[in-house]
Design a protein around this motif. Structure first.
Motif, PDB file in Angstrom:
ATOM      1  N   SER B 313      30.574  50.542  66.435  1.00 19.68           N
ATOM      2  CA  SER B 313      30.614  49.318  67.248  1.00 19.68           C
ATOM      3  C   SER B 313      30.472  48.058  66.399  1.00 19.68           C
ATOM      4  N   GLY B 314      29.576  48.077  65.426  1.00 16.89           N
ATOM      5  CA  GLY B 314      29.421  46.896  64.569  1.00 16.89           C
ATOM      6  C   GLY B 314      30.633  46.698  63.679  1.00 16.89           C
ATOM      7  N   ALA B 315      31.103  47.801  63.086  1.00 12.71           N
ATOM      8  CA  ALA B 315      32.237  47.714  62.156  1.00 12.71           C
ATOM      9  C   ALA B 315      33.524  47.296  62.868  1.00 12.71           C
ATOM     10  N   ASN B 316      33.606  47.626  64.153  1.00 10.26           N
ATOM     11  CA  ASN B 316      34.783  47.230  64.934  1.00 10.26           C
ATOM     12  C   ASN B 316      34.957  45.725  64.991  1.00 10.26           C
ATOM     13  N   LEU B 317      33.854  45.009  64.810  1.00  8.99           N
ATOM     14  CA  LEU B 317      33.945  43.548  64.864  1.00  8.99           C
ATOM     15  C   LEU B 317      34.491  42.982  63.548  1.00  8.99           C
TER      16      LEU B 317
END
Lengths: 170, 496
Positions: B313-317
Motif C-alpha cells: 500500500s505504501g509503495a503503491n503511492l
C-alpha cells in the motif's frame, strides 16, 4: 459439436455461451458508438492537433475488435469457455429488485422532502422503509433486526451527516 | 525545510489527527466484515471527506486504507473468510493457529507484521518519491505517454482471468473518461445536453456504483441462501495466547523479507498485493528452518503474508505521487480523492502542493501508529465484528452509499449515475470483467489522451523528432514484449 445437457439455473441454453453474447453486445455497442453517438455528440471543429473524436473513435474500434475476439474465441471453443462468467435470469431479477428498491426510496425521499421542506424530513420517512426493504430482499431476519435497521441506523446516519458533517438531505 | 516542518505540524493538527483515527477505525471495521474489503471501505469513505480540508480528507482515506489492510486479516483468521484475494494467504496459517486456541496470538502477529511492513514501505516512499519526482519532471508528454501506455499494459495483462476482457474493461473506462468538456477545444463530448456532465462523470459516484454497490447487491442475493453461523468464528483462547516481544523479534527476518517483497511489487503498477503475499509466503517457506510447520498455524506464515501485503500500500503511492499512475484499485480511488480536492497527483505535486505531500507522509506514519494502538486496544472488540449478522451490515452499507453520494455530489443526478454504474458493475462482476482495469482506465484515460495529443502537437512539424526521445521509443517498443511475457506467466502473477 456436442453440448452437455442443460441443468436448471444454467445461465444460457446450450450453444449460446455467455461470452459469445457478451462479444455480440460489445460489438453492437461499439458500432452504435462509432456510427451514431460519436458523430452526434462530438464536434471536431476548432481542433489544433488531434480531433476530440479521435480518442473515443479509437477506443470504440478497440472495443469492437475485442468483442470480435470474444465471439471468435467462443465459436472456436463451442460455447464451453472456462473463463466465461455466469449470469442467470435470477441474477438479473435480483439486480432489478435492488435497483427498484433504491429508486423508490429516493423518489419517496424527494417527494416527502419537497412536500415538507425541512432537512431530513424525506430521509426520516424513506430511509427506514428502504432499510426494511433491503433487509427483506436479503433474508428473513428476526424482528429486532428490522427494528434496528429501521430506527438505529437512520439515527446514526442522521447524527453523523447532519450534526457531524452539517450536510443536508431532503 | 520550513515547508516540511509546517506540513508535519499541519498533520498533527486535531482535525487531521481525528480524521486519521476515524479513517483507521472505518477501515478496520469494514475490512473485518466478511465480503467487504479495503477498496470498498475507501469508496464508501470518499463522500464523507467532501467538506474536509485536503490533508484531513486524504489523511482519513489513508487511514481507511491502512486500517482496511489489517481489518481484512481479522475475517481471514477468525472466520477463514478472506475479504480480498491476498488475505487468502493469511488464512493458511492464521486460521489453524486461531483454531488451535491462539486467536489473539494470530491477530497480534498479523497486526504487528502489518504495521511493520507498512512502515518500511512508507519509509521507502518518503525517501524515494521526492527524488524520483525530480527525474519525472524532466519527462515530457512523449515520455509520459509511453510510461502510461506500458503501465496500462501491465495492469490490463495481469488483472482478471481473461486478457480480452481486461483490455475491454480498461478501454471502456478510458472511453467513459472522455465524457465532459474536451481539454483542448472546450467542446462538450457525450454530455447529451446535461450541464451536470460538463465536468465529466462524477468519479466518486462511478467508483461507488461500480465497486461497492454491486458487491452489496451480490451479498443481499446470497442472503436468500446464507444464514449467519457464528459458531464458525474461532475466538476462544486456550492457555497463554499472547505474542511476546521476543517472539515477534524472532520474526524480524520474515517481516523484513515480506516488507521488501511487498515494497518492490507495490512500486510496479498492476502486480498487486496477492502476488506479494504469496511470493513472501513462498520465500519464507524456502528459507525457513522448519518449513513443514507452515500451513499448520505458524506465526511465520502470518508475518510473511501480512508484512508483504501491507507493504504494497505504501509503495503503491510511489508511481502515484511521482507519475500520477495508480498501480492498483486502492491507488486509483486515492487519485479520485486527490482530484476531488483539487490536487493532481504527479511530479508537479511536489512543487505545487509541497505541504500537502509532506503532510500526507506524516499522516501515513500517524496512521501506522494509530493502527497499532487502535488495533491492540480494540482487538477483542474488532474480533466481534465478524459475528455481526450480515442482515444488519449490508442494508446499512447500501444506504450509506446512497446517502454519501447524494450529499457529496449534490443531488439525485449523482445517485442516478451511481445506480447506472451499479448495474454495469453487477454485470461486470457476474461476467468476470475486471473492475480494477475499468477504474484504472477511467483514471488514466484522460492523462493518456492529453499526453498523446500534446505529443502529436509537439511532433507534428517534425515527426523525426521522435528519435530525440529514445526512452519513450524504448518503452513503446517494449510494451508488446512485456505484454507477451506477462500473458505467458499470467496464471502465476494474476491478481484476480
Amino acid at each position: 459439436m456436442s453440448f452437455p445437457p442443460q441443468r436448471p439455473g444454467d445461465p444460457t441454453p446450450p450453444g449460446l455461451a455467455t461470452d459469445l453474447l457478451l462479444g455480440i453486445v460489445i460489438v453492437l455497442f461499439s458500432l452504435l458508438l462509432l456510427f451514431w453517438i460519436i458523430p452526434t455528440q462530438v464536434n471536431d471543429a476548432g481542433a489544433f492537433g488531434l480531433p476530440p473524436s479521435l480518442a473515443p473513435r479509437a477506443l470504440a474500434w478497440l472495443m469492437a475488435a475485442l468483442g470480435t475476439v470474444l465471439i471468435a474465441g467462443n465459436l472456436r471453443l463451442g460455447g464451453e469457455d472456462p473463463l466465461a462468467g455466469k449470469l442467470t435470469w435470477q441474477d438479473a431479477g435480483h439486480l432489478a429488485l435492488c435497483i427498484l428498491a433504491v429508486a423508490l426510496m429516493l423518489i419517496v425521499m424527494r417527494l416527502v422532502g419537497d412536500a415538507i421542506g425541512r432537512p431530513y424530513s424525506g430521509f426520516w420517512i424513506a430511509a427506514p422503509l428502504g432499510l426494511i426493504a433491503f433487509t427483506l430482499i436479503h433474508t428473513r431476519a428476526p424482528l429486532w433486526a428490522y427494528a434496528f435497521n429501521a430506527l438505529a441506523a437512520p439515527a446514526v446516519i442522521y447524527a453523523g451527516f447532519w450534526w457531524g458533517l452539517e450536510l443536508p438531505l431532503p | 525545510m520550513d515547508i516540511i516542518f509546517a506540513a508535519m505540524l499541519d498533520a498533527l493538527s486535531l482535525t487531521t489527527f481525528l480524521s486519521v483515527v476515524i479513517g483507521v477505525m472505518i477501515g478496520i471495521v469494514i475490512g473485518a466484515v466478511p465480503g467487504l474489503n479495503a477498496p470498498m471501505a475507501i469508496a464508501v469513505a470518499i463522500p464523507l471527506t467532501f467538506t474536509m480540508a485536503p490533508l484531513a480528507a486524504i489523511g482519513m482515506l489513508v487511514g481507511v486504507m491502512k486500517g482496511g489492510g489489517f481489518g481484512g486479516a481479522i475475517g481471514a483468521i477468525l472466520l477463514n473468510t478472506p475479504g480480498e484475494p491476498h488475505s487468502a494467504a493469511t488464512t493458511l496459517d492464521g486460521h489453524p493457529l486461531a483454531k488451535g486456541g491462539k486467536p489473539r496470538k494470530a491477530l497480534q502477529t498479523a497486526l504487528y507484521s502489518s504495521v511493520a511492513g507498512d512502515s518500511c514501505s512508507d519509509l521507502v516512499l518518503i525517501l524515494l518519491a521526492p527524488t524520483l519526482a525530480v527525474f519525472a519532471l524532466r519527462a515530457g508528454p512523449v515520455e509520459l505517454a509511453a510510461i502510461l501506455v506500458i503501465s496500462l499494459t501491465l495492469i490490463a495483462s495481469l488483472s482478471g482471468r481473461s486478457l480480452t476482457k481486461g483490455i475491454f474493461a480498461a478501454a471502456l473506462g478510458a472511453f467513459l473518461a472522455t465524457v465532459g468538456v474536451d481539454p483542448e477545444t472546450a467542446a462538450p463530448r457525450f454530455t447529451f445536453g446535461q450541464v451536470d456532465l460538463f465536468d465529466g462523470l462524477p468519479l466518486a459516484a462511478v467508483a461507488i456504483g461500480v465497486l461497492a454497490v454491486p458487491e452489496i447487491i451480490l451479498r443481499l442475493q446470497e442472503g436468500l441462501r446464507y444464514r449467519p453461523d457464528s459458531s464458525r468464528v474461532v475466538a476462544n483462547s486456550e492457555g497463554d495466547d499472547r505474542l511476546t516481544f521476543g517472539e515477534f523479534l524472532n520474526l524480524r527476518r520474515t517481516v523484513l523479507r515480506g516488507a521488501g517483497i511487498g515494497t518492490a511489487i507495490g512500486a510496479l503498477p498492476g502486480l498487486g498485493t496477492t502476488l506479494a503475499a504469496f511470493l513472501s509466503y513462498a520465500a519464507t517457506k524456502r528459507f525457513s528452518t522448519a518449513p513443514e510447520k507452515l500451513g499448520t498455524g505458524a506465526t511465520e506464515g502470518i508475518a510473511a503474508t501480512e508484512s508483504a501485503n501491507s507493504a504494497v500500500s505504501g509503495a503503491n503511492l510511489i508511481p502515484l505521487l511521482t507519475l500520477g499512475i495508480p498501480g492498483n484499485l486502492t491507488a486509483a480511488l486515492l487519485v479520485g480523492a486527490f482530484l476531488i480536492h483539487g490536487v493532481t497527483p504527479g511530479p508537479l505535486i511536489f512543487q505545487r502542493d509541497t505541504s500537502l505531500v509532506y503532510g500526507l507522509f506524516a499522516a501515513m506514519i500517524m496512521a501506522n501508529v494509530m493502527v497499532l494502538i487502535i488495533g491492540s486496544l480494540g482487538l477483542r472488540a474488532f474480533a466481534l465484528i465478524v459475528k455481526v449478522p450480515p442482515f444488519i451490515i449490508y442494508p446499512i452499507v447500501l444506504l450509506l452509499c446512497v446517502v454519501g453520494i447524494y450529499v457529496s455530489q449534490g443531488g439525485f443526478f449523482a445517485v442516478g449515475v451511481m445506480l447506472t454504474f451499479a448495474v454495469l458493475g453487477f454485470f461486470m462482476l457476474k461476467l468476470e470483467i475486471s473492475i480494477v482495469c475499468f477504474i484504472i482506465g477511467l483514471v488514466l484515460g484522460p492523462m493518456i489522451e492529453l499526453s498523446i495529443r500534446q505529443s502529436v502537437i509537439l511532433l507534428s512539424r517534425n515527426p523525426a523528432a521522435i528519435l530525440d526521445h529514445p526512452f519513450a521509443l524504448f518503452l513503446f517498443a517494449a510494451s508488446p514484449f512485456v505484454a507477451w511475457l506477462l500473458i505467458r506467466d499470467r496464471n502465476r502473477l494474476s491478481d484476480g
